[in-house]
Design a protein around this motif. Structure first.
Motif, PDB file in Angstrom:
ATOM      1  N   ASP A  46       0.617  -1.042   0.086  1.00  0.00           N
ATOM      2  CA  ASP A  46      -0.008   0.201   0.146  1.00  0.00           C
ATOM      3  C   ASP A  46       0.591   1.314  -0.277  1.00  0.00           C
ATOM      4  O   ASP A  46       1.903   0.790   0.072  1.00  0.00           O
ATOM      5  N   GLU A  77      -8.787  -0.576   5.111  1.00  0.00           N
ATOM      6  CA  GLU A  77      -9.098  -1.403   4.788  1.00  0.00           C
ATOM      7  C   GLU A  77     -10.758  -1.023   2.850  1.00  0.00           C
ATOM      8  O   GLU A  77     -11.274  -2.124   2.463  1.00  0.00           O
ATOM      9  N   LYS A  80      -9.729  -2.766  -0.134  1.00  0.00           N
ATOM     10  CA  LYS A  80      -9.951  -4.423   0.422  1.00  0.00           C
ATOM     11  C   LYS A  80     -11.449  -4.827  -0.772  1.00  0.00           C
ATOM     12  O   LYS A  80     -12.113  -5.144   0.197  1.00  0.00           O
ATOM     13  N   GLY A 109      -1.858  -6.428   7.632  1.00  0.00           N
ATOM     14  CA  GLY A 109      -3.237  -7.978   6.749  1.00  0.00           C
ATOM     15  C   GLY A 109      -4.196  -7.476   5.418  1.00  0.00           C
ATOM     16  O   GLY A 109      -4.427  -8.686   4.773  1.00  0.00           O
ATOM     17  N   ASP A 113      -3.392 -10.229   2.362  1.00  0.00           N
ATOM     18  CA  ASP A 113      -5.092 -11.390   2.095  1.00  0.00           C
ATOM     19  C   ASP A 113      -5.674 -10.538   0.677  1.00  0.00           C
ATOM     20  O   ASP A 113      -5.847 -10.996   0.208  1.00  0.00           O
ATOM     21  N   THR A 133       4.002  -7.013   8.102  1.00  0.00           N
ATOM     22  CA  THR A 133       5.177  -5.453   8.239  1.00  0.00           C
ATOM     23  C   THR A 133       3.759  -4.646   9.705  1.00  0.00           C
ATOM     24  O   THR A 133       4.559  -3.955   9.915  1.00  0.00           O
ATOM     25  N   THR A 134       2.477  -5.398  10.202  1.00  0.00           N
ATOM     26  CA  THR A 134       2.419  -4.970  11.144  1.00  0.00           C
ATOM     27  C   THR A 134       1.918  -6.359  12.258  1.00  0.00           C
ATOM     28  O   THR A 134       2.704  -6.816  11.206  1.00  0.00           O
ATOM     29  N   LYS A 146      -5.782 -17.593   4.101  1.00  0.00           N
ATOM     30  CA  LYS A 146      -7.193 -17.343   3.899  1.00  0.00           C
ATOM     31  C   LYS A 146      -7.006 -15.615   3.495  1.00  0.00           C
ATOM     32  O   LYS A 146      -6.151 -14.592   3.695  1.00  0.00           O
ATOM     33  N   LYS A 155     -17.428  -8.394   5.620  1.00  0.00           N
ATOM     34  CA  LYS A 155     -16.187  -8.388   5.541  1.00  0.00           C
ATOM     35  C   LYS A 155     -15.780  -9.865   4.929  1.00  0.00           C
ATOM     36  O   LYS A 155     -16.707 -10.920   5.564  1.00  0.00           O
ATOM     37  N   PHE A 173      10.706  -3.338  11.318  1.00  0.00           N
ATOM     38  CA  PHE A 173       8.815  -2.799  10.616  1.00  0.00           C
ATOM     39  C   PHE A 173       8.148  -2.297  12.096  1.00  0.00           C
ATOM     40  O   PHE A 173       8.422  -1.258  11.757  1.00  0.00           O
ATOM     41  N   THR A 176       8.150   1.710  12.908  1.00  0.00           N
ATOM     42  CA  THR A 176       7.430   3.181  12.436  1.00  0.00           C
ATOM     43  C   THR A 176       6.127   2.404  12.488  1.00  0.00           C
ATOM     44  O   THR A 176       5.562   3.361  11.665  1.00  0.00           O
TER      45      THR A 176
END
Ligand SMILES: NC(=O)c1ccc[n+]([C@@H]2O[C@H](COP(=O)([O-])OP(=O)(O)OC[C@H]3O[C@@H](n4cnc5c(N)ncnc54)[C@H](O)[C@@H]3O)[C@@H](O)[C@H]2O)c1
Length: 364
Positions: A46, A77, A80, A109, A113, A133-134, A146, A155, A173, A176
């Motif tokens: 992103d 989100e 997504k 995520g 995903d 990275t989160t 998944k 969702k 990661f 930051t």
């Protein structure tokens, strides 16, 4: 670098490794070149992560002679959805990607995903690698295959089970990552302790401050522990037919609260409140001892996560939302309850009045 192996049923999916460490970006690129040979690598990310790490990562791949490019989409989100999938697929076609291409999901995520979903359908599937990275992605979403996107009906309703070729967890990661996002991950970490590992839960009770300040040694051991738990559940129930549902502990009510607050309550905050509610319901039904409910609430509070439900959220509307979700899911909402810390079970028949009473109690 620590390694956790995900052993899957060879008939349906291949096994893969999760590599975990700090400052391992250079080693990650070398491992990709050695173990995941491809004609072309396309990094999907992103714009937030792209700005921080995109260029550096592409350079690192190119420096060792790999053919690499990057595709970015707006963070969050809201991206997504199927349109982002089509945009990425279009950009892949334009750049000449083919079945010899390997996708690399670099991000949280949402990125994982979406990129996993694209990988599962582009030219009837190409391999992909997860570089989360989160904290949420490092302990949860990057593992287990998944994939998917949101749909106007709800969702994650469009998706596939499609396992990555590898997961590389670089703890650097997290330096930051904004605190709110880090706390979302803390909620998932506490969840693992509650549903699977009393020892880990006690360890978190004793060292929650070290985790919040990202003490490198403790963070590494906790992330590894979580990856072990997630992979063990996925190994037993890859396609989410039974055991994997325990990972939803705190999520049923958590999702409803998130949605009711129009997402001003973050996912982690919703899960935190949902976990407290699930513990209280378990206690009221005579399963969980009150001192364990207290321990759960105290740890969640010490992690900087909410243990109370905002008074502004209408209890009746929350229950109506749960009932709507239940209708959509074929009449059953699988509430995950506890017999004790480390011993969850699934109950499909929780009285709505009991849930309402606990919500009211949690507003006090
Ligand atoms: N597939 C699964 O098993 C699974 C499990 C849990 C959650 N999920 C999904 O994961 C998504 C949530 O993921 P998330 O919590 O990672 O959110 P996210 O991917 O939206 O990332 C949150 C924000 O953090 C930014 N960010 C990411 N890494 C950063 C870094 N290192 N430094 C600074 N900023 C950074 C991103 O740009 C974004 O703005 C949801 O869509 C959820 O459905 C999937």
């Amino acid at each position: 670098m620590r390694t956790v192996k995900v052993n899957l049923d060879k008939k349906s999916s291949s096994s893969y490794e999760i590599r975990i460490g700090k400052d391992i970006l250079d080693r990650i690129t070398l491992l990709i070149a050695k173990d995941h040979k491809a004609g072309r690598y396309v990094v999907i990310t992103d714009n937030g992560v792209g700005m921080l790490y995109g260029k550096k990562f592409i350079h690192a791949l190119k420096d060792i002679g790999l053919n690499a490019s990057i595709i970015e989409f707006p963070a969050g989100e809201a991206s997504k959805n199927i349109n982002t999938v089509l945009e990425i697929a279009g950009k892949l076609m334009e750049s000449g990607a083919d079945r010899e291409t390997c996708l690399i999901a670099l991000g949280g995520g949402v990125v994982g995903d979406i990129a996993g979903f694209v990988a599962s359908i582009f030219m009837r599937s190409v391999p992909y690698i997860q570089i989360p990275t989160t904290l949420v992605a490092q302990v949860d979403s990057s593992i287990g295959g998944k994939t998917g996107v949101d749909f106007s009906f709800g969702k994650n309703l469009l998706g596939t089970f499609y396992q990555p070729g590898a997961v590389f967890v670089n703890l650097s990661f997290l330096e930051t990552l904004p605190e709110k996002e880090f706390n979302n991950g803390l909620a998932e970490i506490i969840k693992y302790g509650i549903i699977d590992d009393e020892k880990m839960f006690s360890n978190l009770e004793a060292n929650i401050d070290a985790l919040r300040t990202k003490d490198p040694k403790f963070l590494l051991s906790v992330v590894e522990n979580c990856c072990q738990i997630k992979k063990s559940v996925v190994e037993i129930d890859e396609k989410d037919h039974g055991l994997r549902r325990i990972l939803n502990f705190g999520h049923t009510l958590g999702h409803a609260l998130e949605a009711m607050s129009k997402f001003s309550i973050t996912h982690g905050e919703g899960v935190a409140m949902g976990m407290v509610a699930a513990a209280r319901i378990s206690e009221k039904k005579g399963y969980l001892k009150s001192n364990e409910t207290k321990r759960i609430e105290t740890l969640i509070g010490k992690a900087g996560l909410p243990v109370k439900i905002p008074k502004s959220l209408d209890t009746e509307k929350i229950i109506a939302k749960l009932k709507m979700d239940k209708k959509r899911k074929g009449g059953i909402i699988n509430f995950v309850l506890l017999k004790k810390i480390g011993m969850p079970f699934i109950d499909g028949k929780i009285d709505h009045n009991l849930i309402a009473a606990v919500i009211e109690e949690m507003k006090q």
